[in-house]
Design an enzyme around this catalytic site. Sequence first.
Site, short mmCIF file in Angstrom:
data_model
loop_
_atom_site.label_atom_id
_atom_site.label_comp_id
_atom_site.label_asym_id
_atom_site.label_seq_id
_atom_site.Cartn_x
_atom_site.Cartn_y
_atom_site.Cartn_z
N SER A 260 0.84 -1.19 0.00
CA SER A 260 0.00 0.00 0.00
C SER A 260 0.88 1.24 0.00
O SER A 260 2.10 1.15 0.06
CB SER A 260 -0.91 -0.01 1.23
OG SER A 260 -0.13 0.25 2.37
N LYS A 261 0.22 2.36 -0.02
CA LYS A 261 0.88 3.68 -0.06
C LYS A 261 1.99 3.81 0.98
O LYS A 261 3.01 4.43 0.73
CB LYS A 261 -0.15 4.77 0.22
CG LYS A 261 -0.95 5.12 -1.00
CD LYS A 261 -0.31 6.28 -1.73
CE LYS A 261 -0.60 6.23 -3.20
NZ LYS A 261 0.53 6.45 -4.04
N ARG A 262 1.74 3.22 2.16
CA ARG A 262 2.74 3.42 3.21
C ARG A 262 4.08 2.79 2.86
O ARG A 262 5.09 3.04 3.48
CB ARG A 262 2.19 2.98 4.57
CG ARG A 262 2.30 1.53 4.86
CD ARG A 262 1.42 1.06 5.99
NE ARG A 262 0.65 -0.07 5.52
CZ ARG A 262 1.15 -1.28 5.34
NH1 ARG A 262 2.41 -1.52 5.64
NH2 ARG A 262 0.39 -2.26 4.89
N GLY A 264 5.64 3.44 0.20
CA GLY A 264 6.34 4.32 -0.76
C GLY A 264 5.62 4.28 -2.09
O GLY A 264 4.41 4.10 -2.14
#
Length: 489
Positions: A260-262, A264
């Site tokens: 996911s986005k976390r 990067g």
Amino acid sequence: MLSKVRVRFAPSPTGYLHVGGARTALFNYLFAKHLGGQFILRIEDTDQERSTDNALRMQIEDLQWLGLKWDEGPNPKTLEDQGPHGPYRQSRRLPVYKQVADELIAAGKAYYCFLTEAELDQQRELAKAAGKTMHVASPYEDWTIAQAMARLQSGEKAVVRFKTRNLKRDFVFTDLVRGEIKFPSDMVGDFVLLRSDGMPVYNFCCVVDDHKMEISHVLRAEEHLPNTLRQLMIYEGMGWAPPQFGHLSLILDEDRQKLSKRNGATSCHEFKEEGYLPDALKNFVALLGWSHPDEKEIMSMQDMISAFDLQRINSAGAVFDAVKLKWMNSVHLRAHSNSEIWEMLVPFLQRAHLELPQDPVWQDKTVTVFRTAMETLVDAVELYRPLSDKSFLLQPEADEVYAWESTKAVIGQWRDLVAAETTDYLNEEVFLRIQDQIKEKTGAKGKFLFQAVRVAVIGKPHGSELKMLVPLISKKSLLLRAEIALAKK
Ligand code: GLU
């Protein structure tokens, strides 16, 4: 099975292409191209609020950057349909779905359902209290069309529901990736095909489109596996042969959580901005759940097309290893010639507002020096920054060097000796000779010599090796910088 191989990538565009979507698109593309088939781009944009033209353009931009060309679908520039099975945007196919829904209703396989939200909630509550999954019990499933029409004409709203009563048996199919999959008979109840505003739901559009677009194989994300049951039921209801399905495993991060986005960058656009090459990203993504028969790691598009086969798709989750991606990028990058690398670097150097010589000989020389120091194109910015006069500034770290008594004398000698050279650039040998001469003349050595010269060249006492940098900076620039360094109070 249909003899022609036709696959599709069917994004619901809400922004840039996620790496998971890129993998789905790539596997479909490789599968089709390996077998001489066709790759279709279909846009699942029935959620009109989220699926804007802008979002579609973002997806298209990423697919194009990856170099995955579709044989049919929206024209990448105009977005107009291109191909004999259009429209390719679901929002433009509403009459097609309506017609199929009417056919199912006429055949008694679907019905208008007037249950209100309150009534559905009540059924939900009862099912919950009994500890069961709620399956809609609709009093309307056996209504005649005439009965339903009368109620519709009075202005009442209804959804169109698919009737599952006659399909209460196990559904079994062979998934191309996971082998035999069995859905138990009571997994779903009557489900919606068209909402009360006439908008079709994903499962319905998907079946209608895959059939009408003559799709032979559907490779898609694992999260769609439960949808396959509803889709198989609709195929059966219409008497259509289903395509072959293959469900690709999740892409996981290093903690084996869904990427996911976390973690990067996750969209192709972000990877592009971070200086990854499309060939490297494709190579990396191809290995997220697939492997080359000879365990080849670095592959060109042609290698992948020639070797791709479904047997080598792994059904276990694939771990996204950012370090490996970087490494792969550096390998792909280094496979390019100096002039190709320079062309790729230009937008990154421009974005950083570096002012660099236009001279192709200089450009070639710098790429020769830096090519092995770069993993991504973004890395070039810090490598080239010291070469841009505009970036030359005496840094606060230089103060320590200015505190030494010998510094000004060293810089003065440096300026004079550089000025005495007759070529536009000093080579490494000349640079080393000049350093020796400064040492002789001023008696400065060690850090008193090297750091003072470095301040005169890059404005700070630490950084890249001068014998590598100096030959890349013109004599004129070296003098300009030395004057600034000397002028410091
Ligand atoms: N629009 C769906 C998605 O973006 C595609 C599902 C499918 O491939 O059937 O996930």
